[in-house]
Design an enzyme around this catalytic site. Sequence first.
Site, PDB file in Angstrom:
ATOM      1  N   THR A 177       0.821  -1.228   0.000  1.00 20.51           N
ATOM      2  CA  THR A 177       0.000   0.000   0.000  1.00 20.51           C
ATOM      3  C   THR A 177       0.848   1.269   0.000  1.00 20.51           C
ATOM      4  OG1 THR A 177      -0.089   0.027   2.415  1.00 20.51           O
ATOM      5  CG2 THR A 177      -1.886  -1.104   1.269  1.00 20.51           C
TER       6      THR A 177
ATOM      7  N   CYS B 298       2.336   3.138   9.514  1.00 24.32           N
ATOM      8  CA  CYS B 298       1.390   3.263  10.627  1.00 24.32           C
ATOM      9  C   CYS B 298       2.094   3.184  11.976  1.00 24.32           C
ATOM     10  CB  CYS B 298       0.394   2.087  10.609  1.00 24.32           C
ATOM     11  SG  CYS B 298      -0.788   2.128   9.274  1.00 24.32           S
TER      12      CYS B 298
ATOM     13  N   CYS C 283      -2.383   1.074  15.175  1.00 20.16           N
ATOM     14  CA  CYS C 283      -3.364   1.453  14.157  1.00 20.16           C
ATOM     15  C   CYS C 283      -4.517   0.444  14.097  1.00 20.16           C
ATOM     16  CB  CYS C 283      -2.697   1.538  12.786  1.00 20.16           C
ATOM     17  SG  CYS C 283      -3.854   2.101  11.515  1.00 20.16           S
ATOM     18  N   ARG C 284      -5.749   0.994  14.001  1.00 18.35           N
ATOM     19  CA  ARG C 284      -6.928   0.127  14.011  1.00 18.35           C
ATOM     20  C   ARG C 284      -7.200  -0.492  12.642  1.00 18.35           C
ATOM     21  NH1 ARG C 284      -6.895  -0.710  19.014  1.00 18.35           N
ATOM     22  NH2 ARG C 284      -8.893  -1.774  18.795  1.00 18.35           N
TER      23      ARG C 284
ATOM     24  N   CYS D   4      -0.230   6.978   7.255  1.00 22.64           N
ATOM     25  CA  CYS D   4      -1.607   6.488   7.256  1.00 22.64           C
ATOM     26  C   CYS D   4      -2.531   7.620   7.706  1.00 22.64           C
ATOM     27  CB  CYS D   4      -1.689   5.309   8.216  1.00 22.64           C
ATOM     28  SG  CYS D   4      -3.358   4.809   8.671  1.00 22.64           S
TER      29      CYS D   4
HETATM   30 ZN   LIG Z   1      -2.558   3.454  10.349  1.00 25.65          ZN
END
Ligand SMILES: [Zn+2]
Length: 352
Positions: free
Chosen positions: A34, A38, A42-43, A69
């Site tokens: 990607t 993060c 991070c969720r 992110c």
């Molecule tokens: Zn993140």
Amino acid sequence: MNTSALIDDDARWQAVLDRDAQADGQFIFAVVTTGIFCRPSCRARHALRQNVRFYPDTGAAAAAGFRPCKRCQPDKAHPQQQRLDKITRACRLLEQESPVTLDQLAQDVAMSPYHLHRLFKSVTGMTPKAWQQGWRAQRLRASLAQGEAVTEALLAAGFPDASSYYRQADATLGMTARQYRRGETAVRYTLDKCALGRCLVAESERGVCAVLLGDNDAALEAELVQQFPLAERAGADDAFAGRVAQVIRSLDDRRVPLSLPLDIRGTAFQQRVWQALRAIPVGSTASYAEVAAAMGQPNAVRAVARACAANTLAIIIPCHRVIRSDGALSGYRWGAERKALLLQREATTKES
Ligand SMILES: [Zn+2]
């Protein structure tokens, strides 16, 4: 969380899988598929382990070509830190001279008044209003202790006008500002003899606040009451008597240092003059002009002379070491004769 547990990538990966908030700030992970990096907590849904890379910080991840992110915002301060920063900012705003309302504060830190109030209290243990009042009272005490005029001190402390202060005076100082300024605080004194005659020594709860010299006890008491209207003669108290004996020993022999706390009251300018006087060594003298020049205010000669005359700590603040430029002794609050004796005594002390 044990930091050393994150030394290897397996431990780091486990922290990511656990969304361990305590690992935040210790490393950054990036996903090659990607192109995003993060925080560990991070969720967002996790990538495959094989696509994940670890970096010590956001700078390293960015340098490797990854973008932050949008969800966990690893390039921004940690959310908890952001909240603390907002409260810190609110505190500084409340400490300004002009009063700030809760709405103004909330707008400034981009929070709702309700949330700001709640968060402020949970972080500082005080409401924003109490913080503002506490800060003002502290500034007021500081400037009154420096001898500023009452109205000036009130304005400097952020009170919009004198009347709004007086309404709160009891709550902040326990007395009116004018009383505090005039020295209407608990002061006790005693009279004794020293090598130069009679001597009055007074102390407040902060330290020795007056040392007066003279020949007549009643005159010395009258002199003290002018500055400390509530001063009372001390009863039997061995501890106080011991401190007085220490003061007198030090007056009689300047080689005996006085290690007691002093309660020096005067305007900011007077305090600077007195500080400059204490820098004149035993056995030396300086002219009023030299003291003014040493303070960086060569034109303040007359003001220096006035500050010397206002000294209430005889000998301890050695105003007797200041003489006229032509060498004449000039005046001394406690008598020119006493001044001559003191200088003579100090000249011989220097020689010995
Ligand atoms: Zn993140």
